[in-house]
Write a protein that holds these residues in place. Structure first.
Motif, mmCIF file in Angstrom:
data_model
loop_
_atom_site.group_PDB
_atom_site.id
_atom_site.type_symbol
_atom_site.label_atom_id
_atom_site.label_comp_id
_atom_site.label_asym_id
_atom_site.label_seq_id
_atom_site.Cartn_x
_atom_site.Cartn_y
_atom_site.Cartn_z
ATOM 1 N N GLU A 125 0.817 -1.212 0.000
ATOM 2 C CA GLU A 125 0.000 0.000 0.000
ATOM 3 C C GLU A 125 0.856 1.270 0.000
ATOM 4 O O GLU A 125 0.486 2.268 -0.624
ATOM 5 N N PHE A 126 1.984 1.255 0.694
ATOM 6 C CA PHE A 126 2.885 2.408 0.647
ATOM 7 C C PHE A 126 3.432 2.597 -0.766
ATOM 8 O O PHE A 126 3.560 3.724 -1.250
ATOM 9 N N GLU A 149 6.370 9.638 10.476
ATOM 10 C CA GLU A 149 5.741 10.085 9.236
ATOM 11 C C GLU A 149 4.240 10.280 9.451
ATOM 12 O O GLU A 149 3.557 9.429 10.028
ATOM 13 N N GLN A 150 3.724 11.411 8.979
ATOM 14 C CA GLN A 150 2.286 11.692 9.054
ATOM 15 C C GLN A 150 1.600 11.079 7.837
ATOM 16 O O GLN A 150 1.315 11.732 6.844
ATOM 17 N N VAL A 151 1.347 9.793 7.925
ATOM 18 C CA VAL A 151 0.723 9.055 6.824
ATOM 19 C C VAL A 151 -0.708 9.550 6.630
ATOM 20 O O VAL A 151 -1.453 9.710 7.606
ATOM 21 N N PRO A 152 -1.116 9.823 5.375
ATOM 22 C CA PRO A 152 -2.488 10.275 5.130
ATOM 23 C C PRO A 152 -3.524 9.331 5.744
ATOM 24 O O PRO A 152 -3.400 8.107 5.644
ATOM 25 N N TRP A 153 -4.534 9.923 6.351
ATOM 26 C CA TRP A 153 -5.544 9.135 7.055
ATOM 27 C C TRP A 153 -6.231 8.097 6.164
ATOM 28 O O TRP A 153 -6.404 6.939 6.581
ATOM 29 N N PRO A 154 -6.603 8.427 4.939
ATOM 30 C CA PRO A 154 -7.234 7.416 4.079
ATOM 31 C C PRO A 154 -6.334 6.204 3.830
ATOM 32 O O PRO A 154 -6.828 5.074 3.732
ATOM 33 N N VAL A 155 -5.026 6.431 3.730
ATOM 34 C CA VAL A 155 -4.097 5.317 3.532
ATOM 35 C C VAL A 155 -4.081 4.421 4.767
ATOM 36 O O VAL A 155 -4.137 3.182 4.661
ATOM 37 N N LEU A 156 -3.992 5.042 5.947
ATOM 38 C CA LEU A 156 -4.005 4.258 7.183
ATOM 39 C C LEU A 156 -5.294 3.444 7.326
ATOM 40 O O LEU A 156 -5.271 2.280 7.725
ATOM 41 N N LEU A 157 -6.423 4.061 6.973
ATOM 42 C CA LEU A 157 -7.699 3.355 7.076
ATOM 43 C C LEU A 157 -7.748 2.170 6.111
ATOM 44 O O LEU A 157 -8.246 1.093 6.456
ATOM 45 N N HIS A 158 -7.231 2.367 4.901
ATOM 46 C CA HIS A 158 -7.244 1.280 3.912
ATOM 47 C C HIS A 158 -6.310 0.148 4.329
ATOM 48 O O HIS A 158 -6.663 -1.035 4.186
ATOM 49 N N VAL A 159 -5.120 0.503 4.836
ATOM 50 C CA VAL A 159 -4.196 -0.525 5.326
ATOM 51 C C VAL A 159 -4.844 -1.307 6.465
ATOM 52 O O VAL A 159 -4.777 -2.547 6.511
ATOM 53 N N THR A 160 -5.484 -0.586 7.383
ATOM 54 C CA THR A 160 -6.162 -1.232 8.501
ATOM 55 C C THR A 160 -7.240 -2.194 8.018
ATOM 56 O O THR A 160 -7.339 -3.336 8.486
#
Length: 431
Positions: A340-341, A392-403
């Motif tokens: 995802e990254f 790193e301030q990972v974009p919230w949508p990316v974190l939600l998708h990874v989760t």
């Protein structure tokens, strides 16, 4: 070629690595040495042309303030004192900024230092030093496939070619797909003599029931050596063992004025009865310098800028006593995070990112029923030299998708957490 060199004498400053890197960035080689180095040993250092006395918060050892041998000042070498390191040579430079760069530049000029520290010269010097050390003997390389060991492999191939045998040990603690990638890159693309060893059960059996991270590191380090010894006995004339040890490994394993942060398996984890002479051509380089060296050697970007990976592998990301189920959770969740990254353009932006799984469970709900499963911790940090790191301030949508992907695709976990802790106080890895 003998490089000009500035010797930094460690009088307890945590800024020593930063000072050394600053000097190197100005084109002059530098090394950190203990405060009690003898004048004779200091004078004998190749290319030494100046001395920095670097004092700080760790100057008090066992209730007493440490100091250098006063005969150091009679060697005729220019001396710069940082943070009132010597009463006779006081200068307060508590923070390194642009003004300090001017001070350092002036000091380097006063030393007559040649500004010839670069990767091309480093490679030229190391190739010659490797040939002198190795001679006609054969050398065995502990090849993990990470940046450090890959650069060592390239240096050794350049220096001694077919005298090098690479051993890649699959200890069951590698990331998803890594063993196959290592074999393809080094055996097929680089033409190295590569031995692949499947030692998964051997390592995991040794690590079973061992929760302490330092004990795990030492078990992994010692078992690595045993595997190499066994492989060497199958060959003829192997007397040397090459390792991807770098400067932060040595610094973090402890100095005379600073306690150990953690033992690195290739520094503090080696057995006392080691049967090999060590070959460590990168041991004085910081991580960014190792990457620059790899680029100068012509290694591909996907290898040079590969994610840093600890020597003990996923063994220090499967927190506490390693179990096979949690190890697979770490491996599968890590693969999702990296995928995802990469898809979201974060692969080259974030220095290191990974997952870790602790040895406790929490209550959750799956398929309308109670479940008791493990959490997955996400970690993403940026750094230059691995001595300090920011989150790193990972974009919230990316974190939600990874989760979402981890909770749906990885069996045995019901929570995903994001680690917001910088280094210091935290370290980059959890163990």
């Amino acid at each position: 070629m003998i490089q000009s060199m500035i010797a930094i004498l460690d009088l307890g400053s945590p800024e020593n690595p930063r000072i050394a890197r600053e000097i190197r960035s100005l084109g002059v080689y530098s090394e950190i040495h203990p405060h009690d180095i003898s004048p004779e040993a200091l004078k004998a250092l190749p290319g030494v042309c100046g001395v920095i006395l670097s004092g700080g918060e760790n100057r008090i050892v066992d209730g007493k303030a440490i100091d250098v041998n006063p005969d150091i000042f009679r060697l005729g070498l220019p001396v710069l004192a940082v943070d009132h390191a010597s009463p006779d040579h006081p200068m307060d430079l508590p923070h390194w900024d642009e003004d300090n760069a001017d001070v350092l530049n002036a000091f380097l000029d006063s030393c007559g230092a040649k500004r010839n520290w670069n990767m091309e010269n480093f490679i030229e010097d190391q190739v010659e030093l490797l040939r002198q050390q190795i001679g006609s003997r054969k050398v065995l390389l502990a090849l993990s496939g990470g940046v450090d060991s890959s650069v060592v492999a390239a240096l050794l191939l350049k220096a001694v070619g077919s005298q090098l045998t690479c051993v890649h040990v699959n200890h069951g603690l590698l990331r998803k797909g890594e063993p196959e990638q290592v074999v393809n890159v080094f055996r097929r693309e680089m033409g190295a003599n590569l031995i692949y060893v499947d030692a998964i059960d051997r390592f995991l059996d040794k690590l079973a029931g061992v929760p302490d991270p330092e004990a795990k590191r030492k078990i992994i380090g010692a078992e690595f050596i045993r595997v190499f010894e066994e492989e060497a006995r199958k060959l003829s004339g192997i007397e040397l063992l090459a390792q991807g040890t770098i400067y932060p490994d040595i610094i973090e394993s402890g100095t005379k004025t600073a306690k150990s942060v953690k033992a690195h398996h290739n520094v503090g984890g080696l057995p006392e009865d080691l049967q090999f002479e060590l070959v460590e051509p990168l041991k004085m380089l910081f991580k960014d310098e190792v990457r620059a060296c790899g680029k100068a050697l012509g290694l591909p970007d996907d290898m040079v800028y590969r994610q840093p990976f600890p020597g003990p592998g996923l063994g220090v990301r499967c927190l506490g006593a390693i179990t096979r189920d949690r190890l697979e959770i770490v491996r599968e969740s890590d693969a999702i995070l990296r995928e995802e990254f990469r898809k979201n353009g974060l692969e080259g932006k974030v220095w290191q990112y990974f997952t870790a799984v602790p040895d406790f469970k929490s209550t959750g709900v799956r398929n309308h029923a109670r479940c008791f499963e493990y959490p997955v911790i996400l970690r993403a940090v940026n750094t230059v030299d691995a001595m300090t790191a920011t989150v790193e301030q990972v974009p919230w949508p990316v974190l939600l998708h990874v989760t979402d992907r981890i909770l749906k695709e990885v069996k045995g976990c019901n929570r995903v957490l994001y680690d917001l802790s910088p280094k210091p106080v935290a370290t980059i890895e959890w163990e």
